[in-house]
Design an enzyme around this catalytic site. Structure first.
Site, PDB file in Angstrom:
ATOM      1  N   LYS A  81     -40.141  18.306 -38.479  1.00 48.74           N
ATOM      2  CA  LYS A  81     -39.081  17.924 -37.540  1.00 48.74           C
ATOM      3  C   LYS A  81     -39.503  16.734 -36.692  1.00 48.74           C
ATOM      4  O   LYS A  81     -40.663  16.637 -36.272  1.00 48.74           O
ATOM      5  CB  LYS A  81     -38.754  19.134 -36.655  1.00 48.74           C
ATOM      6  CG  LYS A  81     -37.603  18.937 -35.682  1.00 48.74           C
ATOM      7  CD  LYS A  81     -37.386  20.226 -34.901  1.00 48.74           C
ATOM      8  CE  LYS A  81     -36.290  20.106 -33.866  1.00 48.74           C
ATOM      9  NZ  LYS A  81     -36.086  21.371 -33.125  1.00 48.74           N
ATOM     10  N   SER A 123     -31.403  22.182 -32.904  1.00 46.09           N
ATOM     11  CA  SER A 123     -31.817  20.808 -33.122  1.00 46.09           C
ATOM     12  C   SER A 123     -32.614  20.613 -34.421  1.00 46.09           C
ATOM     13  O   SER A 123     -32.882  19.479 -34.816  1.00 46.09           O
ATOM     14  CB  SER A 123     -32.650  20.318 -31.934  1.00 46.09           C
ATOM     15  OG  SER A 123     -33.814  21.101 -31.757  1.00 46.09           O
ATOM     16  N   SER A 129     -32.949  26.637 -31.745  1.00 42.42           N
ATOM     17  CA  SER A 129     -33.006  25.450 -32.603  1.00 42.42           C
ATOM     18  C   SER A 129     -33.603  25.677 -33.983  1.00 42.42           C
ATOM     19  O   SER A 129     -33.524  24.783 -34.829  1.00 42.42           O
ATOM     20  CB  SER A 129     -33.783  24.329 -31.899  1.00 42.42           C
ATOM     21  OG  SER A 129     -33.018  23.790 -30.849  1.00 42.42           O
TER      22      SER A 129
END
Length: 463
Positions: free
Chosen positions: A82, A157, A181
């Site tokens: 990520k 996210s 997330s």
């Protein structure tokens, strides 16, 4: 096995194929890079693809196969990272175009562990700006899209991380979870996501930030893969302010253990937010029916989470201020949150209040082993659905959508999101299991039971 089948093969099985010399790391990396080149333009799963670095690493590992039989557990398996997580020598944008030239000088602690067990990094996946939103539509980047229907969000996210796994653009993914997330994107994309207990996975080199609400964790196609990855990324790193002992037995072993006669609570509504939509409600009811058939004791019970809402929001706002980015560099909602940031004293008061309320919620697990909740309170939104709303309206919508998730972040409790079917729009439908402190093994065992009764691995998006 054709190339598409190989791209959707679980990560541990790929590692076994490499270990048996039936597949080389170089062949596997080239397969995923070809899929990324072909599909990422429509999916937006990756911000940065590190093809040259991945090929070089794969070549070195392929050569090493001829000289050694001692291989780490994920040797040669491709993974995505990520873009809130630092990988030395690679851009780390945090979803903000002002940081396009921000080259990380170090590996975060979780990346060090990922490299040590033999993973090959394919690139950095899409995220929302500063990880603030449950959709991944950062200004200056293509929006991340849901592989099951490109009109919809893959969540946020860790939206790019979850979509990379769901679309066969990586074998497994690293994500992070500060308010859902990992679990939200896993639910949107029909994959497994584990939000570990506070202290389970290092945040090195960062120590205590925002009261430890954010944690690193795995996103995978199967419970087994997610458990195995949690095993290898867990553990203390010097100076960690929170840490937990290694589990006995391992999380991977927990997938093979039958968990009997648990006392399980569930709810399809939350104070003060109300009832989940029909799709999310049906996912919970379907799950508890299965759990009842397994012999577990089921009760419709839920703690009152309303006392967490205000202090958690204040703590969350502080994270925007802590980024150090000026208001003019931020998206409108983050700019609005920055303007609302409280004083240091108010932040500390909110943190203390969040911890007080968390103690009361954790006490609920003195009576129950597991709590089954929706992941979100309604089905995924379309890409850009809230783009023309005011910051206040957008933030209110976010809070009312993701409400079941921040509980685990505030309290530090473990939680896992697992797919259970499809909703009325044909998108994946998931539930989350939340457990006692440090009790990931119970959740993993229970999730493995559910997965065995309702196998998901055969489902693939039609890209």
């Amino acid at each position: 096995m054709n190339e598409t089948d190989l791209a959707f093969t679980p990560a541990l099985e790929l590692a076994q194929l490499i270990r048996r010399r039936e597949l080389s790391p170089l062949e596997l990396v080239k397969l995923y890079l070809e899929r990324i080149e072909r599909l990422n333009p429509q999916l937006g799963s990756y911000f940065t693809v590190t093809a040259d670095l991945a090929i070089a690493d794969a070549k070195a590992k392929t050569e090493l196969l001829t000289t050694t039989s001692e291989l780490p557990p994920f040797f040669g398996v491709p993974i995505s990272i990520k873009d809130l997580t630092s990988v030395a020598g690679i851009t780390c944008t945090y979803g903000n175009p002002a940081l396009l030239n921000n080259i990380a000088k170090h590996d975060d602690g979780v990346v060090t562990k990922i490299k040590e067990v033999g993973f090959i990094i394919l690139g950095k996946t899409a995220t929302s700006e500063l990880g603030s939103f449950p959709y991944s539509e950062a200004t200056g980047f293509p929006p991340a899209r849901n592989p099951w229907n490109l009109e919809y969000t893959p969540g946020g996210s860790s939206g790019g991380a979850a979509s990379s796994v769901a679309a066969g653009l990586s074998a497994i993914a690293q994500g992070s979870d500060g308010g859902g997330s990992i679990r939200g994107p896993a639910a949107c994309c029909g994959v497994v996501g584990i939000k570990p207990s506070r202290g389970r996975v290092t945040k090195a080199p960062v120590g205590d930030r925002l009261g430890g609400i954010a944690v690193n964790g795995p996103i995978a196609r199967t419970v087994v893969d997610a458990a195995a990855m949690l095993d290898v990324i867990s553990g203390y790193v010097t100076g960690d302010p929170y840490w937990l002992p290694d589990p006995e037995p391992s999380f991977l072993a927990a997938t093979q253990q039958k968990t009997d006669h648990l006392k399980i609570a569930f709810s399809t509504s939350m104070l003060p937010f109300g009832e989940a939509d029909a799709n999310c409600k049906q996912g919970v009811l379907k799950t508890v029916q299965l759990l009842s058939q397994f012999g577990h004791q089921i009760e419709e019970q839920c703690p009152d989470f309303s006392g967490l809402v205000e202090p958690f929001q204040i703590v969350w706002q502080a994270g925007i201020a802590a980024s150090g980015l000026p208001a003019e560099a931020l998206q409108p909602v983050n700019r609005w949150l920055l303007a609302r940031s409280n004083s240091v004293g108010e932040y500390l008061q909110a943190l203390a209040q969040m911890q007080i309320v968390s103690r009361q919620i954790i006490a609920f697990f003195d009576t129950f082993d597991v709590l089954v909740l929706p992941v979100y309170l309604h089905s995924p939104i379309r890409v850009g659905e809230w783009a023309n709303l005011s910051p206040e309206e957008t933030f209110e919508n976010i809070v009312n959508w993701v409400a079941p998730c921040p509980i685990a972040n505030a309290t530090g409790l473990p939680a896992i999101a697992i797919p259970v079917g499809f909703d009325s729009n044909g998108l994946p439908l998931s539930v989350q299991l939340m457990g006692k402190p440090a009790a990931e093994s119970t959740l993993i065992s229970l999730a493995a039971q559910l997965e065995a009764a309702n196998p998901w691995i055969q489902h693939r998006p039609l890209l």
